[in-house]
Design an enzyme around this catalytic site. Structure first.
Site, PDB file in Angstrom:
ATOM      1  N   TYR A  64       0.823  -1.215   0.000  1.00  0.00           N
ATOM      2  CA  TYR A  64       0.000   0.000   0.000  1.00  0.00           C
ATOM      3  C   TYR A  64       0.854   1.261   0.000  1.00  0.00           C
ATOM      4  CZ  TYR A  64      -4.503  -2.101  -0.214  1.00  0.00           C
ATOM      5  OH  TYR A  64      -5.594  -2.773  -0.685  1.00  0.00           O
ATOM      6  N   GLN A  98     -15.228   2.902  -8.362  1.00  0.00           N
ATOM      7  CA  GLN A  98     -14.525   1.793  -7.710  1.00  0.00           C
ATOM      8  C   GLN A  98     -13.116   2.233  -7.339  1.00  0.00           C
ATOM      9  OE1 GLN A  98     -15.365  -2.063 -10.087  1.00  0.00           O
ATOM     10  NE2 GLN A  98     -15.746  -0.386 -11.485  1.00  0.00           N
ATOM     11  N   ASN A  99     -12.738   3.425  -7.761  1.00  0.00           N
ATOM     12  CA  ASN A  99     -11.357   3.860  -7.529  1.00  0.00           C
ATOM     13  C   ASN A  99     -11.154   4.320  -6.093  1.00  0.00           C
ATOM     14  OD1 ASN A  99     -11.001   3.284 -10.164  1.00  0.00           O
ATOM     15  ND2 ASN A  99     -10.896   5.393 -10.878  1.00  0.00           N
ATOM     16  N   HIS A 116     -15.302   1.344  -3.010  1.00  0.00           N
ATOM     17  CA  HIS A 116     -14.197   0.543  -2.470  1.00  0.00           C
ATOM     18  C   HIS A 116     -13.325   1.310  -1.488  1.00  0.00           C
ATOM     19  CE1 HIS A 116     -14.487  -2.261  -6.247  1.00  0.00           C
ATOM     20  NE2 HIS A 116     -15.461  -2.441  -5.393  1.00  0.00           N
ATOM     21  N   CYS A 127     -10.852  -0.920  17.051  1.00  0.00           N
ATOM     22  CA  CYS A 127     -11.796   0.069  17.561  1.00  0.00           C
ATOM     23  C   CYS A 127     -12.310   0.905  16.385  1.00  0.00           C
ATOM     24  CB  CYS A 127     -11.146   0.941  18.650  1.00  0.00           C
ATOM     25  SG  CYS A 127      -9.964   2.162  18.043  1.00  0.00           S
ATOM     26  N   CYS A 145      -2.745   1.990  15.955  1.00  0.00           N
ATOM     27  CA  CYS A 145      -3.813   2.896  16.372  1.00  0.00           C
ATOM     28  C   CYS A 145      -3.369   3.737  17.571  1.00  0.00           C
ATOM     29  CB  CYS A 145      -5.045   2.068  16.728  1.00  0.00           C
ATOM     30  SG  CYS A 145      -6.386   3.051  17.412  1.00  0.00           S
ATOM     31  N   GLY A 185     -13.985   2.970 -18.061  1.00  0.00           N
ATOM     32  CA  GLY A 185     -12.734   2.402 -17.545  1.00  0.00           C
ATOM     33  C   GLY A 185     -12.882   1.320 -16.500  1.00  0.00           C
ATOM     34  N   SER A 187     -13.321  -2.898 -15.932  1.00  0.00           N
ATOM     35  CA  SER A 187     -13.256  -4.192 -16.621  1.00  0.00           C
ATOM     36  C   SER A 187     -14.549  -4.983 -16.417  1.00  0.00           C
ATOM     37  CB  SER A 187     -12.070  -4.999 -16.095  1.00  0.00           C
ATOM     38  OG  SER A 187     -12.203  -5.209 -14.706  1.00  0.00           O
TER      39      SER A 187
END
Ligand code: NAD
Ligand code: ZN
Length: 240
Positions: A64, A98-99, A116, A127, A145, A185, A187
């Site tokens: 990520y 969806q981006n 998403h 929490c 956290c 754009g 699929s």
């Protein structure tokens, strides 16, 4: 063909736009389905899952962080801007995306349903703590956290997880209730987003697809334009 789409947009009462990773490709953000979507030797389907995170949160967070690094300096393109303009033009409008890259909001869209989630948000697995975090690189991987010390995870929907209920309900409702839908754009293989154009079509909407490739929904669309999102935006703009 684009002229006909422009006329439908001008005449419509309620327009819904559904976007996927393809709309951000010309902003320089890779899609999942394509070789440049790969990180090290992993496929997104192996990392964007709750099981991967349980097994190895550090690995998932490194991926990520890499994706955030890819996205942080990217700008909306003409297609994102045109969608923001359409929102102001028609009587009723919703954007379902969806981006997770946040480019639609940067372009000025306001009526957005993020199916998403958003890659810049994090939430605690233990929490209710949530925060936006644009810091790169991250202070610690995996981040913890500040309230309870639990693990933070990206506030996005992973493969195998349910969509946020409110977002999904709204997306279903608006898809059934629009008279024109533009699908740009995507699929159309990730459910349930892929079923929204079918729902719109079955409810009587005029459905337009914009994608350089054929997709599983091509056959049900009234118009399917084999072109990129930016080329489409430029062409539509000329006819509005
Ligand atoms: P996808 O990666 O499965 O498909 C992208 C689609 O875009 C393909 O059908 C491709 O033909 C099309 N495309 C390629 N270039 C295009 C262009 N210039 N203009 C228009 N279309 C183009 O993406 P998806 O359908 O959104 O679904 C996969 C998942 O990927 C979603 O869950 C999404 O959250 C996630 N994702 C998001 C981003 C992002 O936020 N930018 C990037 C990668 C993946
Ligand atoms: Zn917590």
């Amino acid at each position: 063909m684009v002229e006909r789409v422009a006329q439908k947009v001008k005449d419509c009462k309620k327009l819904v736009v559904l976007t996927g990773a393809g709309i951000s490709k010309e902003s320089g953000i890779p899609t999942f389905r394509g070789k440049d979507g790969l990180w090290k030797k992993f496929k997104p389907e192996e990392l964007a899952t709750p099981w991967a995170f349980q097994r190895d949160p550090k690995l998932v967070w490194e991926w990520y962080q890499w994706r955030r690094q890819l996205m942080h300096d990217k700008k909306p393109n003409k297609a994102h801007y045109l969608i923001a303009k359409l929102e102001k033009m028609v009587p009723e409008f919703w954007l379902i995306t969806q981006n997770i890259d946040g480019l639609h909001r940067l372009a000025g869209s306001e009526k957005i349903i993020e199916l998403h989630g958003n890659i810049w948000w994090e939430r605690c697995v233990d929490c209710s703590y949530r925060r936006e975090n644009r810091k790169l690189p991250l202070d610690e991987i995996p981040p913890r956290c500040p309230e309870c010390g639990g693990l933070l995870r990206p506030d996005v929907v992973w493969f195998g997880e349910a969509l946020p209920e409110d977002a999904l309900d709204a997306a279903l409702r608006h898809s059934q209730d629009c008279d024109v839908m533009l699908v740009i754009g995507t699929s159309a293989v990730v459910q349930p987003a892929a079923s929204l154009p079918v729902l719109a079509k079955n409810s009587g909407a005029f459905v337009v697809e914009v994608n350089p490739d054929e997709t599983p929904i091509t056959d049900i669309c009234d118009v399917s334009l084999r072109m990129g999102a930016v080329e489409f935006a430029e062409a539509l703009q000329r006819h509005l």
